[in-house]
Enzyme design. Structure first.
Site, PDB file in Angstrom:
ATOM      1  N   GLN A  29      15.770 -30.529   7.204  1.00 13.24           N
ATOM      2  CA  GLN A  29      16.563 -30.613   8.608  1.00 13.24           C
ATOM      3  C   GLN A  29      17.568 -29.407   8.380  1.00 13.24           C
ATOM      4  O   GLN A  29      18.537 -29.223   9.107  1.00 13.24           O
ATOM      5  CB  GLN A  29      17.230 -31.674   8.566  1.00 13.24           C
ATOM      6  CG  GLN A  29      16.245 -32.877   9.072  1.00 13.24           C
ATOM      7  CD  GLN A  29      16.826 -34.386   8.992  1.00 13.24           C
ATOM      8  OE1 GLN A  29      17.885 -34.424   9.024  1.00 13.24           O
ATOM      9  NE2 GLN A  29      16.067 -35.250   9.433  1.00 13.24           N
ATOM     10  N   HIS A  72      19.907 -34.706   6.711  1.00 19.76           N
ATOM     11  CA  HIS A  72      21.104 -34.989   7.140  1.00 19.76           C
ATOM     12  C   HIS A  72      22.279 -34.460   6.810  1.00 19.76           C
ATOM     13  O   HIS A  72      23.222 -34.853   5.901  1.00 19.76           O
ATOM     14  CB  HIS A  72      21.407 -36.687   6.691  1.00 19.76           C
ATOM     15  CG  HIS A  72      20.604 -37.491   7.629  1.00 19.76           C
ATOM     16  ND1 HIS A  72      20.639 -38.958   7.166  1.00 19.76           N
ATOM     17  CD2 HIS A  72      19.419 -37.418   8.244  1.00 19.76           C
ATOM     18  CE1 HIS A  72      19.864 -39.875   7.896  1.00 19.76           C
ATOM     19  NE2 HIS A  72      19.128 -38.744   8.566  1.00 19.76           N
TER      20      HIS A  72
END
Length: 218
Positions: free
Chosen positions: A80, A142
Site C-alpha cells: 500500500q 497501513h
C-alpha cells in the site's frame, strides 16, 4: 487509469447520476494516470496529482503533461506504500512550499515520511525532510497518509498502524497516530505528549488504525 471529475448540477442533464443528496455527472478529465492517489490545485489552475507508483504529475489546461516532476527523493513502492498525499502551504503564493508524503526505505524497513520543496519549472527544488515515522518496519500495509494544515497553521499528518495494531497504543511509536508539527518540521510546545518521558513529541492523537481521510471543520 482515468481521473474523474465530479460535477454537481441542479438541472437535469444527459447521463446525470442521482444520489440521496445530489445529482451529478462524471466527466473524464484526463487518462493515462497510474494509481492516482491525491490531487491539489495550484493557484494558477494547474493540478498536482500523485501517482502511487512514485510520480508527481501536472495537469494543465485539461491536459496531463507527459513528463513527471523531477527532484523527488527515492520512494519505496510496495504493498500500500508509494507516493501518497500532496498539500500546499497556507502561504503558498508567498513561499512556494509544496508538501508530499510517501513511503521510504531505511533502517528496519519502510515508513511514512514527509518532505517539502518548491516547484521550479518541472522540478522540486530546495527539498527538506520534515518528518520520518519511527521505527520503520517490514510491513507493506497501513502507511496512512493524509496531510492537512489546521487553522492554527500547524501541519497534521495521519499515519497508519503499519498492520500491527498494538503499535498504535504505544506513545514511543509513531505508527497509528496523528502527527502535529510546525510547517518547518519542528514540534509545537503545546503538543499533548511533548513533556511526557518516552513519548514521541510529534504525536497529537494515537490509537488510530489507518487514517486515509482528513478534513477540517469549517
Amino acid at each position: 487509469m482515468a481521473l474523474l471529475l465530479l460535477v454537481f448540477t441542479a438541472t437535469p442533464r444527459a447521463e446525470v447520476v442521482s444520489s440521496e443528496k445530489h445529482d451529478f455527472t462524471l466527466e473524464t478529465l484526463v487518462t493515462g494516470l497510474e494509481y492516482p492517489w491525491a490531487l491539489e490545485f495550484l493557484p494558477d489552475g494547474r493540478m498536482l496529482v500523485t501517482e502511487k507508483v512514485g510520480r508527481l504529475r501536472i495537469i494543465e489546461n485539461g491536459r496531463l503533461l507527459p513528463e513527471p516532476v523531477g527532484g523527488l527523493p527515492p520512494i519505496a513502492v510496495e504493498g500500500q506504500g508509494g507516493l501518497l498525499d500532496v498539500a500546499l502551504d497556507p502561504d503558498f503564493e508567498n513561499n512556494g512550499w509544496i508538501y508530499l508524503s510517501f513511503s521510504a526505505a531505511g533502517k528496519g524497513g519502510t515508513g511514512t515520511e514527509v518532505i517539502r520543496g518548491r516547484l521550479v519549472n518541472m522540478r522540486l527544488e530546495a527539498v527538506q525532510t520534515l518528518f520520518r515515522l519511527t521505527p520503520k518496519s517490514r510491513s507493506g500495509r497501513h502507511f496512512g497518509s493524509r496531510l492537512l494544515f489546521g487553522t492554527d497553521g500547524h501541519l497534521y499528518i495521519s499515519l497508519g498502524d503499519r498492520g500491527d495494531r498494538p503499535r498504535a497504543q504505544d506513545l514511543a511509536d509513531h505508527a497509528g497516530s496523528l502527527i502535529r508539527i510546525h510547517a518547518d518540521g519542528s514540534v509545537p510546545d503545546d503538543n499533548p505528549f511533548v513533556k511526557q518521558s518516552g513519548a514521541r513529541p510529534e504525536i497529537y492523537t494515537y490509537g488510530n488504525r489507518n487514517i486515509q481521510g482528513l478534513d477540517r471543520h469549517p
